[in-house]
Design an enzyme around this catalytic site. Structure first.
Site, PDB file in Angstrom:
ATOM      1  N   PRO A  14     -33.575 -17.968  38.698  1.00  0.00           N
ATOM      2  CA  PRO A  14     -32.909 -16.736  39.135  1.00  0.00           C
ATOM      3  C   PRO A  14     -31.404 -16.891  38.994  1.00  0.00           C
ATOM      4  CG  PRO A  14     -33.595 -18.054  41.029  1.00  0.00           C
ATOM      5  CD  PRO A  14     -34.158 -18.733  39.818  1.00  0.00           C
ATOM      6  N   CYS A 101     -27.542 -21.589  46.323  1.00  0.00           N
ATOM      7  CA  CYS A 101     -26.402 -20.915  45.714  1.00  0.00           C
ATOM      8  C   CYS A 101     -25.103 -21.409  46.346  1.00  0.00           C
ATOM      9  CB  CYS A 101     -26.508 -19.401  45.878  1.00  0.00           C
ATOM     10  SG  CYS A 101     -25.116 -18.516  45.139  1.00  0.00           S
TER      11      CYS A 101
END
Length: 323
Positions: A14, A101
């Protein structure tokens, strides 16, 4: 590669602003076994944000997709995971929780890899999501937060105990962002620490890289991120290398420009006339081509398919002159 990753051994990671419908289509056609949506904000979903819900749409012919959620509130994460499962049904392959992230705007809110500094909260999120859905739940994280302080193996054990069905490990610390080289050794150490499947991520840029990662770490699947930017052919190369057969030849200049055109066409079909987000993709496709330096300046002003095609036409002419 048994269980969850018996059929999903080469994954498209992703990536915010990258793994949209158009890019996923090209990577799946090239050989990605499974592709992720862009990461989705659980809070955004809870506000019935149509811009956020738009990220869950499937491409034409895309039977299943994996969805990565980010957030730091267990109840919100669980409720939105349940909503995604209900809405997507069999179109959902599995749910991943983003704890890797490193972007400042994400970690400053306590999301993403900020959760590696709060393993108890991270475990509570996994327990809540796992209890709210029937689909597999995975967790993606990094080597650790601070450079030199590797916490991934212990963190992986905690996620497994909380109910994670698999984990994915990126071989850099949060503080590194994307600097330096990914340490694949941490993937092997996580593999030794847990009993659930482990996905390796970081610096896979060739078929040989994927083979070496699998051999050195024992990972159950390989996840490809930035290496695929402007290079969806990487998936066919990785699949061939893992199967022990000759890899396809690298794309020619003509093939690279043709792929860039198709990418722009797919974006236009999905998003309409204004396809500003194609600019970064065009830059990646152009990297290293004759005339790319001048082309990059022009790409910054492109907004429509015609704009991009004009630049691609000129690049193809320059390449033909050089050949």
């Amino acid at each position: 590669m048994d269980g969850l990753f018996g059929k999903y051994r080469v994954l498209l990671a992703p990536m915010a602003g990258v793994t949209d419908i158009a890019f996923r289509t090209l990577c799946r056609e090239a050989g990605a076994d499974m592709a992720f949506t862009e990461m989705v904000s659980a809070k955004g979903l809870s506000f019935a944000n149509e811009k956020t819900r738009h990220l869950l749409a499937l491409a034409d012919g895309e039977k299943q997709v994996a969805v990565q959620l980010f957030g730091h509130e267990p109840d919100v994460m669980a409720s939105q995971a349940a909503w995604i499962e209900q809405e997507m049904g069999e179109s959902l392959a599995y749910l991943d929780i983003n704890m890797g992230c490193p972007a400042r705007k994400i970690v400053s809110k306590g999301d993403g890899s900020a959760l590696m500094r709060e393993p108890e909260l991270a475990a509570a999120i996994v327990r809540s999501v796992r209890g709210a859905v029937e689909h597999p739940v995975t967790v993606k994280f990094r080597r650790g937060w601070a450079e030199g302080d590797e916490t991934a193996p212990a963190f992986a054990r905690a996620m497994e105990e909380a109910g994670a069905d698999a984990v994915a490990v990126h071989g850099r610390y949060t503080e590194q962002l994307y600097r330096g080289a990914a340490d694949w050794g941490v993937i092997a150490r996580v593999r030794e620490a847990v009993g659930v499947p482990v996905v390796g991520n970081g610096d896979v840029r060739s078929g040989a890289d994927a083979v070496r990662m699998a051999a050195e770490t024992g990972c159950d699947a390989v996840m490809i991120a930035r290496g695929a930017e402007g290079n969806p052919w990487l998936f066919s190369q990785v699949q061939a290398a893992l199967a022990g057969v000759p890899e396809p030849a690298p794309p020619t200049v003509k093939e690279r420009i043709a792929m860039a055109r198709r990418h722009a066409e797919l974006l236009t079909h999905r998003e309409g006339r204004n396809i500003v987000r194609m600019r970064k993709h065009a830059m990646w496709y152009m990297a290293g081509l004759p005339g790319a330096a001048a082309g990059r300046g022009r790409i910054n002003y492109c907004t429509t398919l015609d704009d991009f095609n004009q630049v691609f036409d000129d690049l193809l002419l320059i390449a033909q002159e050089h050949s």
